[in-house]
Design an enzyme around this catalytic site. Structure first.
Site, PDB file in Angstrom:
ATOM      1  N   CYS A  70       0.834  -1.211   0.000  1.00 11.28           N
ATOM      2  CA  CYS A  70       0.000   0.000   0.000  1.00 11.28           C
ATOM      3  C   CYS A  70       0.868   1.260   0.000  1.00 11.28           C
ATOM      4  O   CYS A  70       1.656   1.496   0.915  1.00 11.28           O
ATOM      5  CB  CYS A  70      -0.920  -0.022   1.213  1.00 11.28           C
ATOM      6  SG  CYS A  70      -1.696   1.562   1.598  1.00 11.28           S
ATOM      7  N   GLY A  71       0.718   2.096  -1.029  1.00  7.08           N
ATOM      8  CA  GLY A  71       1.498   3.321  -1.131  1.00  7.08           C
ATOM      9  C   GLY A  71       1.229   4.295  -0.004  1.00  7.08           C
ATOM     10  O   GLY A  71       2.147   4.948   0.512  1.00  7.08           O
ATOM     11  N   HIS A  72      -0.045   4.417   0.420  1.00 11.92           N
ATOM     12  CA  HIS A  72      -0.384   5.327   1.507  1.00 11.92           C
ATOM     13  C   HIS A  72       0.187   4.830   2.839  1.00 11.92           C
ATOM     14  O   HIS A  72       0.549   5.630   3.703  1.00 11.92           O
ATOM     15  CB  HIS A  72      -1.902   5.489   1.593  1.00 11.92           C
ATOM     16  CG  HIS A  72      -2.493   6.117   0.369  1.00 11.92           C
ATOM     17  ND1 HIS A  72      -2.271   7.423   0.027  1.00 11.92           N
ATOM     18  CD2 HIS A  72      -3.279   5.603  -0.608  1.00 11.92           C
ATOM     19  CE1 HIS A  72      -2.908   7.695  -1.109  1.00 11.92           C
ATOM     20  NE2 HIS A  72      -3.517   6.605  -1.508  1.00 11.92           N
ATOM     21  N   CYS A  73       0.260   3.518   2.999  1.00  8.42           N
ATOM     22  CA  CYS A  73       0.872   2.950   4.203  1.00  8.42           C
ATOM     23  C   CYS A  73       2.364   3.262   4.241  1.00  8.42           C
ATOM     24  O   CYS A  73       2.914   3.598   5.299  1.00  8.42           O
ATOM     25  CB  CYS A  73       0.664   1.438   4.257  1.00  8.42           C
ATOM     26  SG  CYS A  73      -1.070   0.915   4.253  1.00  8.42           S
TER      27      CYS A  73
END
Length: 528
Positions: A70-73
């Site tokens: 996950c990029g946002h993670c």
């Protein structure tokens, strides 16, 4: 049986039957040691086995459910670690932890995790009712959100020195003056203070402080280092303190009467819940433009809470804002008005001088529906119909899309939209496949540069099918965006195949005129 064999028989039975083994407390040395919970960058790494142990050991526990892909993670990870360090430094009794959701599906299911990252706050080992984390995604915001849950959300003020020190130390300070601190209005005040992280809160019941600030009854006062310096919200003596009314008051009065648009102020501008925005486009490098700010600001107070006054510097990195309003930098100085709920835009009829009087008159004209909104449209390209995918703009959309002799399939896209870019090859292939069908047109329209009378487009990509025939019928396509399924949809006359695939994700701008983005996955059902 001989009595001499009885002890032997009992020993044999006890040895062969587990339930016959001697029961009794094990010595401490025989107890299995509790599993030690590993840490990464100051963050506990939890699993299905260790979550219970963490809840027992840590009365205040924030858990991040993340996915490794996950990029946002990944963007959150360094801020999350910084927040843990900030809390440790000031001895705030909160522990930060994380769970790999895909690797721990039982935990993800137990806590209803469907998006990553998802953060939940656990108090006193209560596993069944965690609080959803609703705070910022940067370190200081995370730390402050947690501080206000484990400690007081407002400072108790006992004397004038403490009150003045609090007011002097911050740009925005909210003090609740309550004659009785046991009153239920105080609980409402503290509940709001828990989440209004951009303001500092205090409260007092001291008569001396009431006198110092000229108050005689329960009042919430916002102190600020700009504009009028202070705004009072008296508590209704009959109805008490309404959380929604107080929240709106604080949001409205914490905004500058005139706010300059930039990357730092834009989140607050769009979170202000003031739907009408008046924008003054100026070139701040020119003295003649800067002189206009005084008249613009002079008109602002009478529209406080109704219209947000915003200055956009065309000499700064605001090209995306100009594009959204269909402007060139050379058009400055000029005014534009927008309602961010309807996205309707308005321009002054005469485009005249920017003075307090002209700004006031323009606002009144728009609010009283005396000015018609305008629609953006690019010019029709000379070769708009020369390629397999036809190019539509606002000026040729009606003629093409509602042609009663054609079946028209249109992709409404945004140039910055990741999902739009991902589906572009399939859309090109679809157009090439049907380019010899005289009654089928495959087209696309940049919905950030063109607006339509027929409907508004709020997410990207949006696919709409306009079947031939009278009645201006429109069918929205929400199925899989691959060539095979798109082709079946066209061959079936605008009907999705019986076994409809899962609806694919779309993107929405974070604000009416978003910052340019090279890549984004906002809107994904898996990653937020």
């Amino acid at each position: 049986m001989s009595r001499q064999f009885l002890p032997v028989l009992l020993l044999l039975l006890r040895a062969s039957c587990p339930w016959g083994q001697e029961q009794g407390p094990k010595s401490p040395s025989e107890e299995p040691p509790e599993e030690e919970i590993p840490k990464e960058d100051g963050i506990l790494v939890l699993s299905r086995r260790t979550l219970g142990l963490a809840l027992r050991e840590h009365p205040a526990l924030l858990v991040e459910f993340y996915a490794p892909w996950c990029g946002h993670c990944k963007a959150l990870a360094p801020e999350y670690s910084k927040a843990a360090a900030l809390l440790a430094a000031d001895s705030t009794a909160v522990t930060l932890s994380k769970v790999d959701g895909p690797a721990q599906p039982e935990l993800a299911e137990e806590f209803g995790v469907t998006e990553y990252p998802t953060l939940k706050f656990f108090r006193n080992g209560n596993r069944t009712h965690p609080e959803e984390y609703t705070g910022p995604r940067e370190a200081e915001g995370i730390a402050e959100w947690l501080r206000r849950r484990v400690g007081p959300s407002a400072m108790r003020l006992e004397d004038e020195a403490a009150a003045q020190a609090l007011i002097d130390g911050r740009d925005l300070v909210v003090i609740g003056f309550f004659l009785d601190l046991q009153d239920e209005d105080v609980a409402t005040f503290l509940a709001l203070a828990r989440d209004a992280l951009d303001m500092t809160f205090g409260l007092t019941d001291r008569p001396r402080l009431f006198q110092q600030f000229g108050l005689t009854k329960d009042t919430v006062v916002l102190f600020k280092k700009f504009d009028e310096g202070r705004a009072d919200f008296p508590v209704d003596e009959e109805l008490g303190l309404d959380l929604g009314d107080l929240s709106r008051f604080l949001v409205t009065h914490s905004m500058h009467l005139v706010t300059e648009f930039n990357s730092k102020t834009s989140p607050k501008i769009f979170a202000a819940r003031i739907l009408n925005h008046l924008l003054l486009f100026v070139n701040q490098t020119l003295a003649s433009h800067r002189e206009l700010l005084a008249g613009f600001g002079e008109a602002a107070p009478r529209f406080r809470g109704q219209v947000l006054f915003v200055v956009v510097d065309v000499a700064a990195d605001n090209e995306h804002v100009l594009q959204y309003f269909g402007l060139k930098a050379e058009a400055a100085p000029t005014l534009r008005f927008i309602n961010i709920e309807t996205t309707k835009k308005y321009a002054p009829v005469d485009g005249g001088h920017v003075t307090a009087a002209s700004v006031t008159a323009f606002c009144h004209a728009v609010l009283n529906s005396q000015v018609k909104p305008y629609l953006l449209s690019q010019e029709v390209p000379p070769d708009w119909d020369q390629r397999p995918v036809k190019t539509l703009v606002g000026k040729n959309f009606e003629q093409v899309a509602f042609d009663e002799t054609k079946n028209v399939f249109v992709k409404f896209y945004a140039p910055w939209c990741t999902h739009c870019k991902e589906m572009a090859p399939a859309w090109e292939a679809l157009a090439e496949k049907y380019q010899d069908h005289e009654d089928i047109i495959i087209a696309q329209l940049d919905a950030t540069a063109n607006e339509l009378d027929a409907f508004a487009v709020h997410s990207f990509p949006t696919l709409k099918y306009f079947p031939a025939g009278p009645g201006r019928k429109v069918i929205e396509y929400k199925s899989t965006r691959d060539l095979e399924t798109l082709s079946k949809f066209l061959d079936n006359g605008g009907v999705v195949p019986t076994e409809e695939p899962t609806e694919e994700p779309t993107e929405e701008p974070a604000a009416p005129f978003p910052e340019p983005r090279a890549n984004s996955t906002v809107g994904s059902k898996e990653e937020l």
